[in-house]
Design an enzyme around this catalytic site. Structure first.
Site, short mmCIF file in Angstrom:
data_model
loop_
_atom_site.label_atom_id
_atom_site.label_comp_id
_atom_site.label_asym_id
_atom_site.label_seq_id
_atom_site.Cartn_x
_atom_site.Cartn_y
_atom_site.Cartn_z
N GLY A 68 -0.69 -16.27 2.55
CA GLY A 68 -0.34 -17.40 3.39
C GLY A 68 -0.89 -18.68 2.80
N GLN A 73 -3.76 -27.12 2.96
CA GLN A 73 -4.36 -26.55 1.76
C GLN A 73 -3.78 -27.14 0.48
OE1 GLN A 73 -3.96 -22.23 3.23
NE2 GLN A 73 -5.84 -22.22 1.98
N CYS A 126 -10.20 -16.84 1.56
CA CYS A 126 -9.36 -18.02 1.72
C CYS A 126 -9.19 -18.70 0.37
CB CYS A 126 -10.01 -19.00 2.71
SG CYS A 126 -9.07 -20.52 2.98
N LEU A 127 -7.98 -19.12 0.08
CA LEU A 127 -7.70 -19.79 -1.19
C LEU A 127 -8.47 -21.11 -1.31
CD1 LEU A 127 -3.83 -19.23 -1.41
CD2 LEU A 127 -5.65 -17.89 -2.51
N HIS A 168 -5.32 -16.89 10.88
CA HIS A 168 -5.96 -17.61 9.77
C HIS A 168 -5.19 -18.88 9.41
CE1 HIS A 168 -8.24 -17.52 5.79
NE2 HIS A 168 -7.30 -18.42 5.57
N GLU A 169 -3.86 -18.74 9.25
CA GLU A 169 -3.07 -19.90 8.83
C GLU A 169 -2.94 -20.94 9.94
OE1 GLU A 169 -2.55 -20.32 5.79
OE2 GLU A 169 -3.08 -18.26 5.23
N HIS A 172 -5.98 -23.10 10.13
CA HIS A 172 -5.98 -24.18 9.14
C HIS A 172 -5.35 -25.44 9.71
CE1 HIS A 172 -7.60 -22.82 5.36
NE2 HIS A 172 -6.85 -21.74 5.32
#
Length: 214
Positions: A68, A73, A126-127, A168-169, A172
């Site tokens: 995702g 991000q 997480c990226l 999670h997304e 963000h």
């Protein structure tokens, strides 16, 4: 409805990002965009630009790789995210984590609410926080509402790992990182994860590192 003057900066920002081509650069923790509540999408990007942006998010997610990516991000404060999970895991992991394949999806103005009180705790990364993972307890099932990229209503219940991805997304988009919800005693480098905590559940990590699971 956003005014034309409100739309321009975001559209210009997206055009600048797309002009470079290829995967978009991922913003790392410490950048204020990751700590800001995003603007609801209300036509700030014209349909053709929105489609290009969505495709760029997809390419970026695949290249990372991840399951995702949210617009903040890549430095864009819009309430848009993409998810996709081929779930290339063993049967043991699939059963333990409820990780099943998810097709590519675009989430526009998503929000979630818990379905029941049951929570599950697993390591999560997480990226935007590269190199680290930590255990996060999240709702086992959530109801997601919002729109897709074509403006069609979305109202769906997710369970297991897909519910984790959705939470999670969406977090963000509210200026939250997974670390805000994590058990910090579980924080582990990717190297430690590979050497010590590759089990399907975090039970061994809980006992060794001294944190509780729900």
């Amino acid at each position: 409805m956003a005014l034309p003057s409100d739309r321009a900066p975001l559209a210009e920002r997206v055009e600048e990002l797309l002009a470079v081509g290829g995967p978009l650069p991922i913003v790392s923790a410490g950048d204020p965009v990751l700590r800001s509540v995003t603007e609801p999408f209300d036509g700030q990007l014209e349909p053709a630009l929105l489609a290009r942006f969505v495709e760029a998010l997809r390419v970026t997610m695949h290249a990372a790789p991840g399951v995702g990516v949210a617009a903040p991000q890549v430095g864009v404060g819009l309430r848009i995210a993409v998810i996709e999970d081929p779930a290339p895991v063993s049967d043991e992991v699939r059963v333990a984590r409820g990780r099943v394949p998810q097709p590519f999806r675009v989430l526009v103005n998503p929000r979630y609410e818990a379905v029941g009180e049951e929570r599950a705790a697993f390591f999560e990364g997480c990226l935007s926080v590269p190199g680290w993972q930590a255990v996060v307890a999240r709702y086992e099932s959530v109801r997601l509402t919002g729109l897709d990229e074509h403006g069609r209503a979305v109202d769906e219940v997710f369970t297991g790992w897909p519910a984790r991805i959705v939470q999670h997304e969406t977090d963000h988009l509210d200026g939250m990182l997974y670390l805000d919800r994590a058990e910090l005693r579980s924080l582990s480098s990717n190297e430690a994860m590979a050497e010590r905590w590759a089990q399907p559940t975090p039970d061994a990590a809980s006992a060794a590192l001294g944190f509780e699971l729900p």
